[in-house]
Design an enzyme around this catalytic site. Sequence first.
Site, PDB file in Angstrom:
ATOM      1  N   CYS A 242     -56.922-101.604  -5.797  1.00  0.00           N
ATOM      2  CA  CYS A 242     -56.348-100.252  -5.719  1.00  0.00           C
ATOM      3  C   CYS A 242     -55.919 -99.948  -4.282  1.00  0.00           C
ATOM      4  O   CYS A 242     -56.742 -99.974  -3.366  1.00  0.00           O
ATOM      5  CB  CYS A 242     -57.360 -99.206  -6.198  1.00  0.00           C
ATOM      6  SG  CYS A 242     -56.662 -97.554  -6.089  1.00  0.00           S
TER       7      CYS A 242
ATOM      8  N   LYS B 210     -60.603-107.876 -10.405  1.00  0.00           N
ATOM      9  CA  LYS B 210     -59.161-107.602 -10.458  1.00  0.00           C
ATOM     10  C   LYS B 210     -58.694-107.398  -9.024  1.00  0.00           C
ATOM     11  O   LYS B 210     -59.248-106.556  -8.304  1.00  0.00           O
ATOM     12  CB  LYS B 210     -58.879-106.362 -11.301  1.00  0.00           C
ATOM     13  CG  LYS B 210     -57.384-106.014 -11.371  1.00  0.00           C
ATOM     14  CD  LYS B 210     -57.121-104.995 -12.482  1.00  0.00           C
ATOM     15  CE  LYS B 210     -55.645-104.646 -12.598  1.00  0.00           C
ATOM     16  NZ  LYS B 210     -55.187-103.693 -11.578  1.00  0.00           N
TER      17      LYS B 210
ATOM     18  N   GLY C  46     -48.440-107.513 -13.939  1.00  0.00           N
ATOM     19  CA  GLY C  46     -47.333-106.975 -13.138  1.00  0.00           C
ATOM     20  C   GLY C  46     -46.010-107.079 -13.846  1.00  0.00           C
ATOM     21  O   GLY C  46     -45.527-108.169 -14.133  1.00  0.00           O
ATOM     22  N   ASP C  47     -45.454-105.906 -14.198  1.00  0.00           N
ATOM     23  CA  ASP C  47     -44.086-105.805 -14.712  1.00  0.00           C
ATOM     24  C   ASP C  47     -43.886-106.398 -16.102  1.00  0.00           C
ATOM     25  O   ASP C  47     -42.804-106.902 -16.401  1.00  0.00           O
ATOM     26  CB  ASP C  47     -43.090-106.449 -13.730  1.00  0.00           C
ATOM     27  CG  ASP C  47     -43.095-105.771 -12.376  1.00  0.00           C
ATOM     28  OD1 ASP C  47     -43.629-104.654 -12.281  1.00  0.00           O
ATOM     29  OD2 ASP C  47     -42.577-106.360 -11.414  1.00  0.00           O
TER      30      ASP C  47
END
Length: 363
Positions: free
Chosen positions: A118, A157, A219-220
């Site tokens: 984060c 993560k 991601g994406d």
Amino acid sequence: MPSRYSDAPPIVGRRAPRVDLRSILAANPFVAAPMDGYSDYPFRAICRQCGAGLTFTEMIPAIALTFGAKDARRRVRVHGGDEPLAIQIEGSKPDVMARGAAMAQDAGAHIIDVNAGCPSRRVTNGGAGAALLSDLELMARILRAVRDAVSVPVTLKFRSGPSTGHLVIEEVARMAQDCGIEGLTLHARTRTQGYRGKADWTHIARLVERVDLPVIGNGDVIQGEDGLRMIQRTGCTGVMVGRGAIGNPWLFGELLAAWKGLPPPPRPTRAQWLATVLDHYDRMTDYLGRDPELAARLFRKHLSRYTRGMRGAVSLRRQLASVLNRPSLLAAIHAVLADEGPADAMDQPMPEPDEPGFLVPEG
Ligand SMILES: Cc1cc2nc3c(=O)[nH]c(=O)nc-3n(C[C@H](O)[C@H](O)[C@H](O)COP(=O)(O)O)c2cc1C
């Protein structure tokens, strides 16, 4: 009044059976991401209905858990049917993280996930989240402390590194294995990148090469074919989906179909869409202690995502503040649906949603 979901009582205090992450992902590799402010129990339930396998809670500050903060207690509660579930904790103090992890395990977590990705200053100012990418020694102490505190699998993560010029993929891979971590999720961006630019999936491939652990790429992933493409390009075991699923949980069904080599499922009809949106709202009302106004306020951001790509979406966004309870929510939804077509056309498919890329977390 009894809860509509009284058949799914909280199972606080019941330890989950030990799960194997690789087997979970072999059955269904698509994972709903931890997203602060979004991936609460109602959202996770909707994602599961639409095809998500494993889901993650929003990050929970370990310190808030140990203090018994109301919001942390709500986030950590494990509801019947919400499984397998990874409870994600964040913090920078190994002893506090260990205590938080033990509490999350007692609440019924199948997996404890440690947040090292984060980039929000709210988290990194205290040395947690993506700040750990610049202090791998502390990251290792946290992972070991958490590992020793629980018997369920512990996962991590993380992002690719503090910056594009300073990647830590190999170091984290080695260290995580040494610490007894059982799975890794890589959001293939750096801390300084925030949510800008594209995720670099070659980072995921590099991680897969370096570890003998299940790797969840992230991601994406925003379209049905993206999941299989990520698996083929990187060799990852699982695929985590964040922003693409907000307002479009049907993405999970599309990802699953592509992975199984099936044709894409039809878009939900207007009637199915409406039923899902209302189910989501009703679950939120229940989750928030049957407080329809709070649920309406928190649901507005979901509603603006559910309606993206629809003709009436812009005017709806201007009127979101008037969504105060279920009747006003229904009125707003019917106004948007009326812009889409006649009321008797509820069997028509909903349009494809717009690109979700503009959503950036606060902080
Ligand atoms: C609103 C929002 C909140 C997020 N909160 C968390 C969080 O609590 N924990 C975490 O590890 N990642 C968090 N993330 C990052 C996502 O889990 C994910 O790594 C990121 O969005 C990239 O995946 P995507 O391209 O599929 O969205 C958040 C992202 C968003 C957009």
